[in-house]
Design an enzyme around this catalytic site. Structure first.
Site, PDB file in Angstrom:
ATOM      1  N   LEU A   1       0.794  -1.228   0.000  1.00 14.68           N
ATOM      2  CA  LEU A   1       0.000   0.000   0.000  1.00 14.68           C
ATOM      3  C   LEU A   1       0.827   1.279   0.000  1.00 14.68           C
ATOM      4  O   LEU A   1       0.286   2.372   0.184  1.00 14.68           O
ATOM      5  CB  LEU A   1      -1.004   0.016   1.164  1.00 14.68           C
ATOM      6  CG  LEU A   1      -1.901  -1.217   1.295  1.00 14.68           C
ATOM      7  CD1 LEU A   1      -2.851  -1.057   2.468  1.00 14.68           C
ATOM      8  CD2 LEU A   1      -2.667  -1.487   0.010  1.00 14.68           C
ATOM      9  N   CYS A   2       2.127   1.171  -0.207  1.00 13.15           N
ATOM     10  CA  CYS A   2       2.988   2.348  -0.308  1.00 13.15           C
ATOM     11  C   CYS A   2       2.942   2.835  -1.760  1.00 13.15           C
ATOM     12  O   CYS A   2       3.159   2.063  -2.688  1.00 13.15           O
ATOM     13  CB  CYS A   2       4.413   1.966   0.099  1.00 13.15           C
ATOM     14  SG  CYS A   2       5.547   3.347   0.148  1.00 13.15           S
ATOM     15  N   HIS A   3       2.661   4.120  -1.937  1.00 15.57           N
ATOM     16  CA  HIS A   3       2.538   4.668  -3.289  1.00 15.57           C
ATOM     17  C   HIS A   3       3.874   4.693  -4.020  1.00 15.57           C
ATOM     18  O   HIS A   3       4.887   5.108  -3.444  1.00 15.57           O
ATOM     19  CB  HIS A   3       2.028   6.117  -3.228  1.00 15.57           C
ATOM     20  CG  HIS A   3       0.593   6.214  -2.873  1.00 15.57           C
ATOM     21  ND1 HIS A   3      -0.410   6.017  -3.778  1.00 15.57           N
ATOM     22  CD2 HIS A   3      -0.013   6.494  -1.696  1.00 15.57           C
ATOM     23  CE1 HIS A   3      -1.575   6.167  -3.187  1.00 15.57           C
ATOM     24  NE2 HIS A   3      -1.366   6.446  -1.909  1.00 15.57           N
TER      25      HIS A   3
ATOM     26  N   MET B   1       8.666   6.662   4.154  1.00 15.85           N
ATOM     27  CA  MET B   1       8.914   5.224   4.018  1.00 15.85           C
ATOM     28  C   MET B   1      10.159   4.964   3.178  1.00 15.85           C
ATOM     29  O   MET B   1      10.915   4.026   3.452  1.00 15.85           O
ATOM     30  CB  MET B   1       7.700   4.508   3.424  1.00 15.85           C
ATOM     31  CG  MET B   1       6.478   4.532   4.328  1.00 15.85           C
ATOM     32  SD  MET B   1       6.795   4.028   6.032  1.00 15.85           S
ATOM     33  CE  MET B   1       7.404   2.383   5.828  1.00 15.85           C
ATOM     34  N   GLU B   2      10.405   5.792   2.183  1.00 15.42           N
ATOM     35  CA  GLU B   2      11.611   5.627   1.359  1.00 15.42           C
ATOM     36  C   GLU B   2      12.864   5.892   2.183  1.00 15.42           C
ATOM     37  O   GLU B   2      13.857   5.162   2.072  1.00 15.42           O
ATOM     38  CB  GLU B   2      11.541   6.556   0.136  1.00 15.42           C
ATOM     39  CG  GLU B   2      10.580   6.101  -0.936  1.00 15.42           C
ATOM     40  CD  GLU B   2       9.094   6.311  -0.620  1.00 15.42           C
ATOM     41  OE1 GLU B   2       8.255   5.812  -1.377  1.00 15.42           O
ATOM     42  OE2 GLU B   2       8.759   6.971   0.399  1.00 15.42           O
TER      43      GLU B   2
ATOM     44  N   ASP C   1      25.519  -7.456   6.935  1.00 19.01           N
ATOM     45  CA  ASP C   1      25.901  -8.557   6.043  1.00 19.01           C
ATOM     46  C   ASP C   1      27.400  -8.550   5.738  1.00 19.01           C
ATOM     47  O   ASP C   1      28.047  -9.592   5.752  1.00 19.01           O
ATOM     48  CB  ASP C   1      25.114  -8.476   4.738  1.00 19.01           C
ATOM     49  CG  ASP C   1      25.524  -9.581   3.777  1.00 19.01           C
ATOM     50  OD1 ASP C   1      25.384 -10.770   4.143  1.00 19.01           O
ATOM     51  OD2 ASP C   1      25.986  -9.261   2.666  1.00 19.01           O
TER      52      ASP C   1
END
Length: 151
Positions: A61-63, A97-98, A112
């Site tokens: 649901l993230c545009h 969010m990005e 890692d």
């Protein structure tokens, strides 16, 4: 998914931060460029940039939006590396969010690349620090909020 079509595009910016806690020996090795897998910070920077651009593929649901700029920077301390990701766009929705995704994936990449040397590393304090643009206006994380969740 929230309907953002009625909104006017505007300049939006977000900054997120995270920490990768590690032994002093590992932090020093990263600073010296002595990690066997290669240049930890260069690889983590590219991973963070790629992650910001692919956020809608990872977060339901993230545009999808046009990411205009992504900066991923690092500060090496005695026993941790602080990561800061800044993302900008001109669009109808924000880039929090990005920025958080860029920061998280950069931290995972540091982990890692260093895991053969230090299995006790911990990723912590992934948080939004600042945002601007949009209807809700500017946001800046308070010192009180930062202290409340600091480890």
């Amino acid at each position: 998914m929230v309907d953002v079509t009625p909104k006017e595009p505007s300049h939006r910016r977000a900054i997120a931060r995270a920490k990768v806690h590690m032994s002093a020996d590992t932090a020093a090795a990263v600073a010296r460029g002595a990690i066997g897998k290669g240049d930890v910070l260069a690889v983590a920077r590219v991973a963070g940039i790629q992650a910001a651009k692919r956020t809608p593929e990872l977060i339901p649901l993230c545009h999808p939006l046009l990411v205009g700029a992504v900066l991923v920077n690092f500060r090496i301390e005695d026993t941790h590396i602080e990561i800061e990701a800044e993302v900008e766009t001109v669009d109808r929705t924000g880039v929090e969010m990005e920025a958080l995704t860029a920061c998280s994936v950069a931290a995972l990449t540091v982990y890692d690349m260093c895991k053969a040397r230090d299995k006790d590393m911990v990723i912590s304090e992934v948080a939004l620090w600042e945002k601007s643009g949009g209807r809700s206006g500017p946001y800046r994380r308070s010192d009180e909020a930062a202290a409340r969740y600091e480890h």
